[in-house]
Design an enzyme around this catalytic site. Sequence first.
Site, PDB file in Angstrom:
ATOM      1  N   GLU A  95       0.828  -1.221   0.000  1.00 18.30           N
ATOM      2  CA  GLU A  95       0.000   0.000   0.000  1.00 18.30           C
ATOM      3  C   GLU A  95       0.854   1.259   0.000  1.00 18.30           C
ATOM      4  O   GLU A  95       0.511   2.275   0.576  1.00 18.30           O
ATOM      5  CB  GLU A  95      -0.966   0.014   1.193  1.00 18.30           C
ATOM      6  CG  GLU A  95      -1.779  -1.244   1.384  1.00 18.30           C
ATOM      7  CD  GLU A  95      -2.440  -1.731   0.109  1.00 18.30           C
ATOM      8  OE1 GLU A  95      -2.658  -0.921  -0.805  1.00 18.30           O
ATOM      9  OE2 GLU A  95      -2.731  -2.929   0.016  1.00 18.30           O
ATOM     10  N   GLY A  96       1.983   1.198  -0.712  1.00 17.49           N
ATOM     11  CA  GLY A  96       2.947   2.291  -0.723  1.00 17.49           C
ATOM     12  C   GLY A  96       3.949   2.057   0.383  1.00 17.49           C
ATOM     13  O   GLY A  96       3.607   2.086   1.569  1.00 17.49           O
TER      14      GLY A  96
END
Length: 595
Positions: free
Chosen positions: A442-443
């Site tokens: 998610e990053g």
Amino acid sequence: MPSYTAPMRDIQFVLHELLNVEQELKSLPAHADVDVDTINSILEEGGKFAATVIAPLNQSGDEEGCTYVGDGVVTAPKGFKEAFAQYVDAGWPALSADPEYGGQGLPHFVNNAFYEMLNSANQAWTMYPGLTHGAYEALHAHGTPEQKKVYLPKLTSGQWTGTMCLTEPHCGSDLGLLRTKAEPVGDGRYQISGTKIFISSGEHDLAENIIHLVLARLPGAPEGTKGISLFIVPKFVPNADGGIGERNAIKCGSIEHKMGIHGNATCVMNLDGAYGWLVGEPNRGLNAMFVMMNGARLGVGMQSLGLAEVALQNSLAYAKDRTQFRAAKGPVNKDKPADPIIVHADVRRMLLTQKAYTEAGRAFSYWLALQIDRELSHPDEKVRKDSADLVALLTPIVKAFVSDNTFETTNLALQCFGGHGFIKEWGMEQFVRDARINMIYEGTNSIQALDLLARKVLSDGGAKLKKFGKLMQQFIAENAGDESMKEFIEPLMDIGDKVTKLTGEIGMKAMKNPEEATAAAVPYQRVVGHMVYAYFWAKMAKVALAKQSSGDGFYTAKLATARFYFAKLLPETAGYIRQARAGSDVVMGLEAALF
């Protein structure tokens, strides 16, 4: 095998004594009738479900893993499907969903607390409903009325599950490089072709249908992120009556063999002209997908918090039971040959570090979930805007700071067990392995740091950061004259002043050289994260001070943990401030060819 009990006492402390959520809800018309008893009863039942249904599957699910049967078919570990059926039958997927689509309409912070418990019990299993809820949120925000009618009731009930399909073999966080194509058919459908990798919950046998949200490019789309569109690509195309129809041309090609979260199917998904339907506007797919991505980042924070809590519970129990050596002051258990290891200072340090980070993470993340409820439901536009700004500012912190801390604390939990921590049967090494992914997806946490400094702080001249600073200043002003709060207020003032000064320095240097910001981002995030935790520890200390005379040891422990945090953990910011000020030359000065 590790054990888990929902930490209801601390959950209730945060919700009712620290955040006073019942009073907060009275200002939100959609939730004004939700009371303390309702919240507590729901979460108590949720804690029982987590502890008795899915926690027993955590270690076995890790050992068995998911199985790729062939021809796109994947099965989850033994017991996962049956547990998911119990989850659906009990109505848990609908907890905070819109009543228009079969949801219960409860506040987001209730769902947030429930997911903490699920993640403590079994992170790999919880990712299946967690991603489904994210798909629901994205379609609820950006789907057409027809799309909502078809998909939201099934996602709300848990009859269907969801995923998000972003990453490609050549394209991770830089989504501007993605190549998946979407060709219009002419009847509102698109044929989508490409390959996605690392797709959590991409294929499984828990539900009858899987709804994939896929990023792809339309013909002639601009290059980069400005040319990305979002599509619904169901595993089975829905019939007119809402049932499942023909099998779509999206299939799992293989599953990844991973370091952790073995019970969740991480898939390579092949799209060979699969039919998809556009969500939102053409070339504005990231705008729609960011609803799910930001929700997932908050979800990663809850995954990490859940792991921190269960690791703490088990290492604390072990430290009270395991006997080794004598206490420095002399024997504690004189009738035994050794004392429990909890009498030793460094074991206490490890346990208190876990406790301080876990309890601050709970207070922070629950408060942030409450801000989401205010953003969505408060009748005052200014309150909604301020809450939205705080959520935007702090989402990188809840994702990265909480997950960084949890990797540290699960390692400390393993260390408390000594050699037994390295052995699978005790379960500690699984928590470490599972926690490690939360810093990546998610990053990555480095990207979260860049997002915080560049996009959330410097881009608006620190306006969002000042809104959080205003909350701190108000709290400081209210308690400046309280001598009993001095030990908490003074370091809070100090870290606030240092963040203000550091932000200005980095901003000035970045105007001349953008690499100054990128080189400073990670230590800067660490400093801001500690400022946030210091604020919540000071607030928790205030509540505990007011109630310590009650004789309840809970408040004594809360105060002791607050003092430990300010004395032992917050001071690490001095080193991170020096790192942030060191400049980019020490990082970028070495030519790549010389590595």
